[in-house]
Design a protein around this motif. Sequence first.
Motif, short mmCIF file in Angstrom:
data_model
loop_
_atom_site.label_atom_id
_atom_site.label_comp_id
_atom_site.label_asym_id
_atom_site.label_seq_id
_atom_site.Cartn_x
_atom_site.Cartn_y
_atom_site.Cartn_z
N THR A 317 -25.84 15.15 -0.77
CA THR A 317 -25.38 13.93 -0.10
C THR A 317 -23.94 13.64 -0.51
OG1 THR A 317 -26.29 12.57 -1.88
CG2 THR A 317 -27.70 12.94 0.04
N LEU A 318 -23.22 12.97 0.36
CA LEU A 318 -21.83 12.63 0.09
C LEU A 318 -21.73 11.55 -0.97
CD1 LEU A 318 -20.41 12.47 3.74
CD2 LEU A 318 -19.76 14.14 1.98
N GLY A 319 -20.75 11.71 -1.86
CA GLY A 319 -20.45 10.66 -2.82
C GLY A 319 -19.52 9.63 -2.21
N GLU A 320 -19.25 8.59 -2.97
CA GLU A 320 -18.36 7.53 -2.49
C GLU A 320 -16.96 8.11 -2.24
OE1 GLU A 320 -16.88 3.05 -3.88
OE2 GLU A 320 -18.11 4.31 -5.21
N ASN A 321 -16.38 7.75 -1.11
CA ASN A 321 -15.03 8.20 -0.71
C ASN A 321 -14.95 9.70 -0.47
OD1 ASN A 321 -13.89 5.57 -0.87
ND2 ASN A 321 -13.66 5.79 -3.09
N GLU A 322 -16.06 10.35 -0.17
CA GLU A 322 -16.05 11.79 0.07
C GLU A 322 -16.32 12.11 1.54
OE1 GLU A 322 -17.39 13.74 -4.21
OE2 GLU A 322 -18.86 13.62 -2.57
N LEU A 323 -15.73 13.20 2.00
CA LEU A 323 -15.95 13.71 3.34
C LEU A 323 -16.22 15.20 3.27
CD1 LEU A 323 -13.06 11.95 5.33
CD2 LEU A 323 -15.50 11.38 5.45
N ASN A 324 -16.88 15.72 4.30
CA ASN A 324 -17.05 17.15 4.47
C ASN A 324 -16.20 17.63 5.63
OD1 ASN A 324 -18.95 17.65 2.46
ND2 ASN A 324 -20.70 17.29 3.82
#
Length: 421
Positions: A317-324
Amino acid sequence: KKSDHRIQIISAESPYFFSRTALMYVYMGHMRFQDIQPYENHFWSKNNLELIQDWVEEIHPGQNRIELKNGGSLPYDELIIATGSKPNVPTWANMNLTNVQGLYTKQDLESLEALSSQLRKAVVVGGGLIGIELVEMLLSRKIEVDFVVREPSFWSNVLPRQNADFVVQHLKHHKGLNIHFSDEVVEVFQNENRANGVRLKSGQQLSCDFLGLCIGVSPNIGFIRSTDISINKGILVNQLLKTSIENIYAIGDCAEVQTPQMNRRPIEAVWYTGRMMGETVAQTICGKPTNYDPGIWFNSAKFFDLEYQTYGHVFSTLGENELNFDWSDNNHMLTFRFDKNTFELKGLNSFGIRIRHEVLNNWLHRKTSILEVLSHFSAANFDPEFYKRYEPEIIAKFNSDFQQNVQLAAPTWWRKILSKA
């Protein structure tokens, strides 16, 4: 020059050390067992290493002594515990049935080999790396496999969903494999001393003449519980890999680091961290106290002929302020995890594309921007021609996916690259 110190290595599994991760290739006929032994048999005596094939029954820290299963005891000045993992066994499993087993030890391999000529259909339980390896092994012998995975996707506690779906599409191309997601075994049917089928939570019944259990591993520390050595899930160690007893260390799968580095887990059951831990303890015992520093996380595996590598952290899952940023075609996939504000690269998952470890490790260590990484990504690829073919497509997709962010944050040199894409 031989060491003046006496070094004794105790293991009951096999006379000599072998690469556990290569057991599957022995079964599949790619290698012989002697090929997965990194050292010649004479290496041990030549280097004054005394091998003892036995089990340790008890440790007596106050007496600096261990007791062996086959009788006798051994004194020690320094003790290193490297007992690895043991397979998890579900409550419904009967491990006394002759055709129910995991795949972890040399004895597991020998048991599976002895059974294989009689097998036509198997059930494998567990949606992780060991499970998919066992599936591949069985399919190589033309044994049909029902692969039962409790989670809704493959290896869902590790892989982002888009990566898991990509792997599953690859798996579905293999004849003889049936995958059951979001389901689990609740009952095993047996005839005398053999399993002959299972019932799933969904109600479906599957026949089988082999049941493979691959639902993960846990630290092999049962014989430690009667000692004063502090444990949690594993044997607790500090940064020097010392246990709560001054002259006892723990390394590998059985060790639990009390203060792991950021984004590293307290217990990491992978071969290379065990090697690094061994090197660390050796330095300390030889008079040069050294803290354990595994550096930036990486790992690699294969799903049949699909190579997988991961660097940094690309959690499920994405963390805070993260993008894929994802790019894929039918045979390859790249997932870049980055900070949406600073564009710093946080990690990379690669499927079907072999990446140069030293290049990715350096980029992550330097907190490199994904913009710079993409513009120089051919340097990280073992096949530079691959990236040369796909570079415009990958950059154009990134520009399309993150156009507004790029316009706000990208430096001038990156806009020039985008204008050519």
